[in-house]
Design a protein around this motif. Sequence first.
Motif, PDB file in Angstrom:
ATOM      1  N   PRO A 155      -0.203  41.674  71.766  1.00 35.81           N
ATOM      2  CA  PRO A 155      -0.710  41.503  70.395  1.00 35.81           C
ATOM      3  C   PRO A 155      -0.719  40.038  69.946  1.00 35.81           C
ATOM      4  CG  PRO A 155       1.471  42.497  70.374  1.00 35.81           C
ATOM      5  CD  PRO A 155       1.034  42.441  71.792  1.00 35.81           C
ATOM      6  N   PHE A 156       0.273  39.247  70.345  1.00 34.50           N
ATOM      7  CA  PHE A 156       0.311  37.855  69.904  1.00 34.50           C
ATOM      8  C   PHE A 156      -0.828  37.050  70.519  1.00 34.50           C
ATOM      9  CE2 PHE A 156       4.826  39.199  69.617  1.00 34.50           C
ATOM     10  CZ  PHE A 156       4.922  39.158  68.240  1.00 34.50           C
ATOM     11  N   GLU A 157      -1.079  37.281  71.789  1.00 31.21           N
ATOM     12  CA  GLU A 157      -2.177  36.585  72.454  1.00 31.21           C
ATOM     13  C   GLU A 157      -3.515  36.983  71.836  1.00 31.21           C
ATOM     14  OE1 GLU A 157      -4.117  34.117  75.200  1.00 31.21           O
ATOM     15  OE2 GLU A 157      -2.016  34.240  74.626  1.00 31.21           O
ATOM     16  N   THR A 158      -3.654  38.243  71.492  1.00 33.12           N
ATOM     17  CA  THR A 158      -4.894  38.720  70.886  1.00 33.12           C
ATOM     18  C   THR A 158      -5.112  38.054  69.533  1.00 33.12           C
ATOM     19  OG1 THR A 158      -4.607  40.829  72.004  1.00 33.12           O
ATOM     20  CG2 THR A 158      -6.157  40.776  70.185  1.00 33.12           C
ATOM     21  N   ARG A 159      -4.046  37.955  68.733  1.00 34.90           N
ATOM     22  CA  ARG A 159      -4.176  37.302  67.427  1.00 34.90           C
ATOM     23  C   ARG A 159      -4.507  35.818  67.585  1.00 34.90           C
ATOM     24  NH1 ARG A 159       1.185  39.345  65.370  1.00 34.90           N
ATOM     25  NH2 ARG A 159       0.860  41.533  65.734  1.00 34.90           N
ATOM     26  N   ARG A 214     -19.113  50.051  81.269  1.00 31.26           N
ATOM     27  CA  ARG A 214     -18.852  49.603  79.900  1.00 31.26           C
ATOM     28  C   ARG A 214     -17.616  50.283  79.324  1.00 31.26           C
ATOM     29  NH1 ARG A 214     -22.804  51.981  75.764  1.00 31.26           N
ATOM     30  NH2 ARG A 214     -21.399  53.665  76.270  1.00 31.26           N
ATOM     31  N   ASP A 215     -17.485  51.583  79.556  1.00 33.21           N
ATOM     32  CA  ASP A 215     -16.321  52.307  79.052  1.00 33.21           C
ATOM     33  C   ASP A 215     -15.032  51.850  79.730  1.00 33.21           C
ATOM     34  OD1 ASP A 215     -18.021  53.687  77.411  1.00 33.21           O
ATOM     35  OD2 ASP A 215     -18.064  55.499  78.652  1.00 33.21           O
ATOM     36  N   ARG A 216     -15.107  51.588  81.040  1.00 33.79           N
ATOM     37  CA  ARG A 216     -13.937  51.095  81.766  1.00 33.79           C
ATOM     38  C   ARG A 216     -13.512  49.723  81.241  1.00 33.79           C
ATOM     39  NH1 ARG A 216     -15.704  50.418  87.265  1.00 33.79           N
ATOM     40  NH2 ARG A 216     -16.836  52.026  86.514  1.00 33.79           N
ATOM     41  N   GLN A 217     -14.503  48.858  80.963  1.00 33.99           N
ATOM     42  CA  GLN A 217     -14.193  47.533  80.427  1.00 33.99           C
ATOM     43  C   GLN A 217     -13.566  47.648  79.039  1.00 33.99           C
ATOM     44  OE1 GLN A 217     -14.500  44.643  81.970  1.00 33.99           O
ATOM     45  NE2 GLN A 217     -13.799  43.442  80.224  1.00 33.99           N
ATOM     46  N   ALA A 218     -14.098  48.532  78.208  1.00 25.96           N
ATOM     47  CA  ALA A 218     -13.530  48.718  76.869  1.00 25.96           C
ATOM     48  C   ALA A 218     -12.098  49.244  76.953  1.00 25.96           C
ATOM     49  CB  ALA A 218     -14.405  49.679  76.073  1.00 25.96           C
ATOM     50  N   LYS A 219     -11.847  50.140  77.899  1.00 27.27           N
ATOM     51  CA  LYS A 219     -10.495  50.668  78.089  1.00 27.27           C
ATOM     52  C   LYS A 219      -9.524  49.545  78.451  1.00 27.27           C
ATOM     53  CE  LYS A 219      -8.063  53.500  81.439  1.00 27.27           C
ATOM     54  NZ  LYS A 219      -8.233  54.300  82.643  1.00 27.27           N
ATOM     55  N   TRP A 220      -9.920  48.646  79.363  1.00 28.38           N
ATOM     56  CA  TRP A 220      -9.058  47.533  79.754  1.00 28.38           C
ATOM     57  C   TRP A 220      -8.846  46.570  78.587  1.00 28.38           C
ATOM     58  CZ3 TRP A 220      -5.832  47.141  83.593  1.00 28.38           C
ATOM     59  CH2 TRP A 220      -6.033  47.904  84.732  1.00 28.38           C
ATOM     60  N   GLU A 221      -9.888  46.343  77.792  1.00 25.86           N
ATOM     61  CA  GLU A 221      -9.732  45.440  76.645  1.00 25.86           C
ATOM     62  C   GLU A 221      -8.784  46.028  75.607  1.00 25.86           C
ATOM     63  OE1 GLU A 221     -13.691  44.660  75.334  1.00 25.86           O
ATOM     64  OE2 GLU A 221     -14.104  43.316  77.017  1.00 25.86           O
ATOM     65  N   ARG A 222      -8.881  47.337  75.359  1.00 25.30           N
ATOM     66  CA  ARG A 222      -7.949  47.969  74.419  1.00 25.30           C
ATOM     67  C   ARG A 222      -6.525  47.877  74.927  1.00 25.30           C
ATOM     68  NH1 ARG A 222     -12.109  51.852  74.181  1.00 25.30           N
ATOM     69  NH2 ARG A 222     -10.984  53.140  75.675  1.00 25.30           N
ATOM     70  N   ARG A 223      -6.331  48.090  76.233  1.00 26.96           N
ATOM     71  CA  ARG A 223      -4.993  48.009  76.819  1.00 26.96           C
ATOM     72  C   ARG A 223      -4.440  46.585  76.701  1.00 26.96           C
ATOM     73  NH1 ARG A 223      -3.472  49.239  83.136  1.00 26.96           N
ATOM     74  NH2 ARG A 223      -1.280  48.685  82.966  1.00 26.96           N
ATOM     75  N   TYR A 224      -5.286  45.596  76.944  1.00 23.78           N
ATOM     76  CA  TYR A 224      -4.848  44.207  76.843  1.00 23.78           C
ATOM     77  C   TYR A 224      -4.410  43.894  75.416  1.00 23.78           C
ATOM     78  CZ  TYR A 224      -4.924  39.144  77.177  1.00 23.78           C
ATOM     79  OH  TYR A 224      -4.572  37.822  77.143  1.00 23.78           O
ATOM     80  N   ARG A 225      -5.217  44.321  74.446  1.00 23.55           N
ATOM     81  CA  ARG A 225      -4.855  44.061  73.044  1.00 23.55           C
ATOM     82  C   ARG A 225      -3.573  44.760  72.659  1.00 23.55           C
ATOM     83  NH1 ARG A 225      -9.679  46.165  70.405  1.00 23.55           N
ATOM     84  NH2 ARG A 225     -10.741  46.087  72.342  1.00 23.55           N
ATOM     85  N   ARG A 226      -3.357  45.966  73.172  1.00 22.04           N
ATOM     86  CA  ARG A 226      -2.155  46.729  72.844  1.00 22.04           C
ATOM     87  C   ARG A 226      -0.911  46.090  73.471  1.00 22.04           C
ATOM     88  NH1 ARG A 226      -3.675  51.291  74.954  1.00 22.04           N
ATOM     89  NH2 ARG A 226      -2.547  51.048  76.894  1.00 22.04           N
ATOM     90  N   GLU A 227      -1.039  45.599  74.717  1.00 20.68           N
ATOM     91  CA  GLU A 227       0.115  45.047  75.418  1.00 20.68           C
ATOM     92  C   GLU A 227       0.400  43.589  75.060  1.00 20.68           C
ATOM     93  OE1 GLU A 227      -0.639  45.659  79.541  1.00 20.68           O
ATOM     94  OE2 GLU A 227      -0.243  47.824  79.435  1.00 20.68           O
TER      95      GLU A 227
END
Length: 90
Positions: free
Chosen positions: A78-82, A63-76
């Motif tokens: 931002p337009f796709e996340t929005r 779960r922590d590894r998945q959350a880390k990847w999701e945070r990285r995806y959102r950070r890298e």
Amino acid sequence: MRGIVSTGTVVLVILGFGNHTWWLAAGALLYLYAKYGRGAPAAPPSGGAGPVPDSYRAYRERRDRQAKWERRYRRERPFETRRQAREKSR
């Protein structure tokens, strides 16, 4: 599944009055159903979640590894996340 096998067996037996090879096919169908059809374990649901963790610690690490990847995806991205957030709110 049971209905398909029973219908297939009946059809093969009826065809077997003209050619006895069909009776052998009906017997083979029943044998395969008895061996693999009834007692075969059900396929696991394919939710994409991966294998079931053995312990709570393994679950927490995954779960922590998945959350880390999701945070990285959102950070890298931002337009796709929005864009995804906008589509989700519709």
